[in-house]
Scaffold this motif. Structure first.
Motif, PDB file in Angstrom:
ATOM      1  N   ARG A  26      16.691  40.439  46.070  1.00  0.00           N
ATOM      2  CA  ARG A  26      16.945  41.769  46.636  1.00  0.00           C
ATOM      3  C   ARG A  26      18.062  41.768  47.672  1.00  0.00           C
ATOM      4  NH1 ARG A  26      11.130  41.543  45.912  1.00  0.00           N
ATOM      5  NH2 ARG A  26      11.228  40.149  47.679  1.00  0.00           N
ATOM      6  N   SER A  27      18.302  40.652  48.323  1.00  0.00           N
ATOM      7  CA  SER A  27      19.341  40.558  49.354  1.00  0.00           C
ATOM      8  C   SER A  27      20.660  40.017  48.804  1.00  0.00           C
ATOM      9  CB  SER A  27      18.867  39.652  50.499  1.00  0.00           C
ATOM     10  OG  SER A  27      17.759  40.236  51.137  1.00  0.00           O
ATOM     11  N   VAL A  28      20.836  40.118  47.500  1.00  0.00           N
ATOM     12  CA  VAL A  28      22.035  39.565  46.859  1.00  0.00           C
ATOM     13  C   VAL A  28      22.864  40.674  46.231  1.00  0.00           C
ATOM     14  CG1 VAL A  28      22.777  38.172  44.875  1.00  0.00           C
ATOM     15  CG2 VAL A  28      21.081  37.281  46.469  1.00  0.00           C
ATOM     16  N   ALA A  29      24.175  40.552  46.413  1.00  0.00           N
ATOM     17  CA  ALA A  29      25.118  41.477  45.786  1.00  0.00           C
ATOM     18  C   ALA A  29      26.030  40.695  44.847  1.00  0.00           C
ATOM     19  CB  ALA A  29      25.947  42.188  46.842  1.00  0.00           C
ATOM     20  N   LEU A  30      26.324  41.298  43.710  1.00  0.00           N
ATOM     21  CA  LEU A  30      27.265  40.729  42.746  1.00  0.00           C
ATOM     22  C   LEU A  30      28.548  41.553  42.788  1.00  0.00           C
ATOM     23  CD1 LEU A  30      25.187  40.171  39.481  1.00  0.00           C
ATOM     24  CD2 LEU A  30      26.335  38.430  40.810  1.00  0.00           C
ATOM     25  N   ARG A  31      29.679  40.879  42.863  1.00  0.00           N
ATOM     26  CA  ARG A  31      30.957  41.582  42.788  1.00  0.00           C
ATOM     27  C   ARG A  31      31.706  41.055  41.569  1.00  0.00           C
ATOM     28  NH1 ARG A  31      35.505  41.050  47.291  1.00  0.00           N
ATOM     29  NH2 ARG A  31      36.436  39.572  45.846  1.00  0.00           N
ATOM     30  N   PRO A  32      31.878  41.913  40.557  1.00  0.00           N
ATOM     31  CA  PRO A  32      32.578  41.461  39.352  1.00  0.00           C
ATOM     32  C   PRO A  32      34.006  41.008  39.673  1.00  0.00           C
ATOM     33  CG  PRO A  32      31.516  43.586  38.991  1.00  0.00           C
ATOM     34  CD  PRO A  32      31.433  43.295  40.461  1.00  0.00           C
ATOM     35  N   GLU A  33      34.414  39.955  39.004  1.00  0.00           N
ATOM     36  CA  GLU A  33      35.764  39.398  39.122  1.00  0.00           C
ATOM     37  C   GLU A  33      36.244  39.050  37.716  1.00  0.00           C
ATOM     38  OE1 GLU A  33      37.630  39.064  41.811  1.00  0.00           O
ATOM     39  OE2 GLU A  33      36.123  39.664  43.287  1.00  0.00           O
ATOM     40  N   PRO A  34      37.549  38.882  37.518  1.00  0.00           N
ATOM     41  CA  PRO A  34      38.042  38.532  36.178  1.00  0.00           C
ATOM     42  C   PRO A  34      37.423  37.249  35.619  1.00  0.00           C
ATOM     43  CG  PRO A  34      39.864  39.174  37.591  1.00  0.00           C
ATOM     44  CD  PRO A  34      38.633  39.112  38.460  1.00  0.00           C
ATOM     45  N   PHE A  35      37.058  36.297  36.485  1.00  0.00           N
ATOM     46  CA  PHE A  35      36.485  35.022  36.040  1.00  0.00           C
ATOM     47  C   PHE A  35      34.983  35.096  35.855  1.00  0.00           C
ATOM     48  CE2 PHE A  35      36.716  34.951  40.678  1.00  0.00           C
ATOM     49  CZ  PHE A  35      35.400  34.703  41.016  1.00  0.00           C
ATOM     50  N   GLY A  36      34.326  36.138  36.324  1.00  0.00           N
ATOM     51  CA  GLY A  36      32.872  36.267  36.284  1.00  0.00           C
ATOM     52  C   GLY A  36      32.399  37.156  37.420  1.00  0.00           C
ATOM     53  N   ALA A  37      31.949  36.538  38.530  1.00  0.00           N
ATOM     54  CA  ALA A  37      31.499  37.331  39.680  1.00  0.00           C
ATOM     55  C   ALA A  37      31.359  36.464  40.921  1.00  0.00           C
ATOM     56  CB  ALA A  37      30.160  38.003  39.382  1.00  0.00           C
ATOM     57  N   LEU A  38      31.485  37.121  42.066  1.00  0.00           N
ATOM     58  CA  LEU A  38      31.114  36.535  43.348  1.00  0.00           C
ATOM     59  C   LEU A  38      29.685  36.971  43.612  1.00  0.00           C
ATOM     60  CD1 LEU A  38      34.204  37.404  45.569  1.00  0.00           C
ATOM     61  CD2 LEU A  38      33.603  35.171  44.645  1.00  0.00           C
ATOM     62  N   VAL A  39      28.871  36.070  44.109  1.00  0.00           N
ATOM     63  CA  VAL A  39      27.474  36.376  44.430  1.00  0.00           C
ATOM     64  C   VAL A  39      27.284  36.060  45.903  1.00  0.00           C
ATOM     65  CG1 VAL A  39      25.075  35.948  43.832  1.00  0.00           C
ATOM     66  CG2 VAL A  39      26.843  35.610  42.119  1.00  0.00           C
ATOM     67  N   TYR A  40      26.836  37.063  46.674  1.00  0.00           N
ATOM     68  CA  TYR A  40      26.660  36.871  48.113  1.00  0.00           C
ATOM     69  C   TYR A  40      25.237  37.198  48.506  1.00  0.00           C
ATOM     70  CZ  TYR A  40      27.322  37.097  53.126  1.00  0.00           C
ATOM     71  OH  TYR A  40      27.219  36.877  54.479  1.00  0.00           O
ATOM     72  N   HIS A  41      24.616  36.290  49.245  1.00  0.00           N
ATOM     73  CA  HIS A  41      23.256  36.499  49.762  1.00  0.00           C
ATOM     74  C   HIS A  41      23.378  36.961  51.211  1.00  0.00           C
ATOM     75  CE1 HIS A  41      19.153  35.848  50.999  1.00  0.00           C
ATOM     76  NE2 HIS A  41      18.813  35.504  49.766  1.00  0.00           N
ATOM     77  N   PHE A  42      22.944  38.169  51.498  1.00  0.00           N
ATOM     78  CA  PHE A  42      23.071  38.731  52.837  1.00  0.00           C
ATOM     79  C   PHE A  42      22.114  38.102  53.843  1.00  0.00           C
ATOM     80  CE2 PHE A  42      25.190  41.858  50.281  1.00  0.00           C
ATOM     81  CZ  PHE A  42      26.230  42.282  51.091  1.00  0.00           C
TER      82      PHE A  42
END
Length: 116
Positions: free
Chosen positions: A38-54
């Motif tokens: 629930r505390s994770v955001a995915l940011r799409p990128e050309p290679f896949g995605a960045l995943v950040y845990h808040f």
């Protein structure tokens, strides 16, 4: 002794996230139900995605668009294994994807999902 405190992390919905206490590490079981934390955001990128845990402020890179699709679909299927099948991951590729999901579970990017 002085203790330095930082500002609390904020999740994608603007809610402060407590960073002091984390749940115990959970062993990844592909037969179980999982979801993106629930505390994770995915940011799409050309290679896949960045995943950040808040909560723990960890940043990960998903270098496969299929893995991104798997992580996003976890909550829609009864198990991680069923998600891999639904996302078209071949039998030969499954061990690599299960290892990637286990790594994401260890870093708290995905979490077990409660079943009704």
């Amino acid at each position: 002794m002085r203790r330095l405190l930082s500002a609390p992390a904020i999740d994608p919905h603007g809610t402060p996230v407590t960073t002091a206490v984390f749940p115990a590490e959970v062993a990844f079981d592909p037969a179980g139900p999982w979801q993106r934390a629930r505390s994770v955001a995915l940011r799409p990128e050309p290679f896949g995605a960045l995943v950040y845990h808040f909560g723990n402020r960890k940043l990960s890179f998903l270098k496969s668009k299929t893995l991104v699709a798997v992580v996003e679909a976890l909550a829609d299927h009864p198990s991680a294994s069923a998600t891999l099948v639904a996302c078209g991951v071949s039998e030969a590729q499954r061990p690599a994807y299960e290892k990637a999901l286990a790594d994401l579970a260890r870093s708290q990017m995905i979490e077990p999902r409660e079943t009704p």
